[in-house]
Enzyme design. Structure first.
Site, PDB file in Angstrom:
ATOM      1  N   GLY A  24       0.820  -1.221   0.000  1.00 31.16           N
ATOM      2  CA  GLY A  24       0.000   0.000   0.000  1.00 31.16           C
ATOM      3  C   GLY A  24       0.842   1.254   0.000  1.00 31.16           C
ATOM      4  N   ASN A 102       1.538  -2.468   5.482  1.00 31.58           N
ATOM      5  CA  ASN A 102       0.880  -1.168   5.696  1.00 31.58           C
ATOM      6  C   ASN A 102      -0.489  -1.090   5.034  1.00 31.58           C
ATOM      7  OD1 ASN A 102       0.854   1.989   5.861  1.00 31.58           O
ATOM      8  ND2 ASN A 102       0.676   1.517   3.683  1.00 31.58           N
ATOM      9  N   TYR A 167     -12.784  -3.071  12.092  1.00 32.61           N
ATOM     10  CA  TYR A 167     -11.456  -2.459  11.979  1.00 32.61           C
ATOM     11  C   TYR A 167     -10.660  -2.688  13.267  1.00 32.61           C
ATOM     12  CZ  TYR A 167      -7.894   1.207  11.242  1.00 32.61           C
ATOM     13  OH  TYR A 167      -6.706   1.897  11.096  1.00 32.61           O
ATOM     14  N   ALA A 169     -11.090  -4.980  15.512  1.00 32.72           N
ATOM     15  CA  ALA A 169     -10.783  -6.409  15.666  1.00 32.72           C
ATOM     16  C   ALA A 169      -9.595  -6.791  14.783  1.00 32.72           C
ATOM     17  CB  ALA A 169     -12.010  -7.252  15.312  1.00 32.72           C
TER      18      ALA A 169
END
Ligand code: NAD
Length: 260
Positions: A24, A102, A167, A169
């Site tokens: 990313g 990332n 998110y 979790a």
């Protein structure tokens, strides 16, 4: 096991001679980390998904600074893409010495409105991708007897947050995965995580981010978002020899949102 030599060598931020793969890396924290690693002397593999122009811009910027860099497209949620990318990077640039996981997405909605599909998409992108990437890169690192992995988690993985359950979790999972791999692959391979607070990137300017949410996020002692560079600085530290005694740690450039 023989006692390690702890007196040896200068400790520096230099990544000279190391190939770093960043997922990313076309935008935000990944982009800033690519530039920081390049500045520190690394050869940089810039992963992206469907963002060829932005990835090419990052590569061009690195090359203009004398850094060896190349873009590699892959969907990090797909095992076949990940395997192919790791092989391509190692063929084109050399053995991967450091990996930054990332790539990620965010989503907010009431928990009771969350579909199985939305849950799977979040967990696949923000957690399974880290499993797939580590599984692809670690065998080479083990063979060579060295390597560094840094995973991007989030302060929300520690704090939890209403409307962000999948998110949170996933990011809590990244922390557990980081610590497990750190124990399993120490001492030769170091695995650590960065859990940023809110960072001024495209991720926080999506339609999902309400003014209320941003106000709440700013309820931190430093009362501002981080710049991507401020997160990249922590990534660079964890990739360098300066952090060689860090193992399974979660560093928090977060303006004080979490004080463990
Ligand atoms: P960003 O949206 O700029 O970066 C995320 C990148 O991941 C994008 O370039 C995107 O294209 C890429 N990506 C998404 N799915 C992918 C896939 N399947 N395969 C390959 N690439 C994929 O946002 P950012 O803020 O720079 O986010 C980077 C990381 O930092 C994320 O893991 C995010 O959860 C984490 N983070 C961000 C913040 C913040 O406030 N911005 C805070 C804490 C943690």
């Amino acid at each position: 096991m023989a006692a390690p030599d702890i007196s040896a060598g200068a400790m520096t931020l230099s990544l000279a001679g190391r190939v770093v793969l960043i997922t990313g890396a076309a935008s935000g924290i990944g982009r800033a980390s690519a530039l920081a690693c390049g500045q520190a002397g690394a050869t940089v593999a810039v992963n992206h998904l469907g963002r060829a122009d932005e990835a090419a811009e990052v590569v061009a910027l690195l090359q203009s600074r004398g850094v060896h860099a190349q873009a590699f497209e892959a969907d990090v949620t797909r095992a076949a893409d990940v395997t192919r990318m790791v092989a391509d990077v190692e063929r084109e640039l050399g053995p991967i010495g450091a990996l930054l996981n990332n790539a990620g997405i965010i989503d907010d909605r009431p928990f009771l409105e969350t579909t199985e599909e939305q849950w799977d998409r979040m967990l696949n992108t923000d957690l399974k991708s880290v499993f797939l990437m580590c599984r692809a890169v670690l065998p080479g690192m083990v063979l060579r007897g060295e390597g560094v992995i840094v995973n991007i988690a989030s302060d929300l993985g520690v704090l939890g947050r209403e409307q962000f359950a999948p998110y949170c979790a996933a990011k809590a999972g990244v922390i557990g995965l980081t610590r497990s791999l750190a124990r399993e692959f120490a001492p030769r391979i170091r695995v650590n995580a960065v859990a940023p607070g809110p960072v001024a990137t495209a991720m926080l300017s999506t339609e999902h981010m309400s003014a209320e949410w941003i106000e709440k996020e700013l309820d931190i002692p430093q009362h501002r978002f981080a710049a991507p560079d401020e997160i990249a600085a922590t990534v660079l530290f964890l990739m360098s020899d300066l952090s060689r005694f860090y193992c399974g740690q979660v560093l928090g450039p977060n303006g004080g949102s979490v004080m463990p």
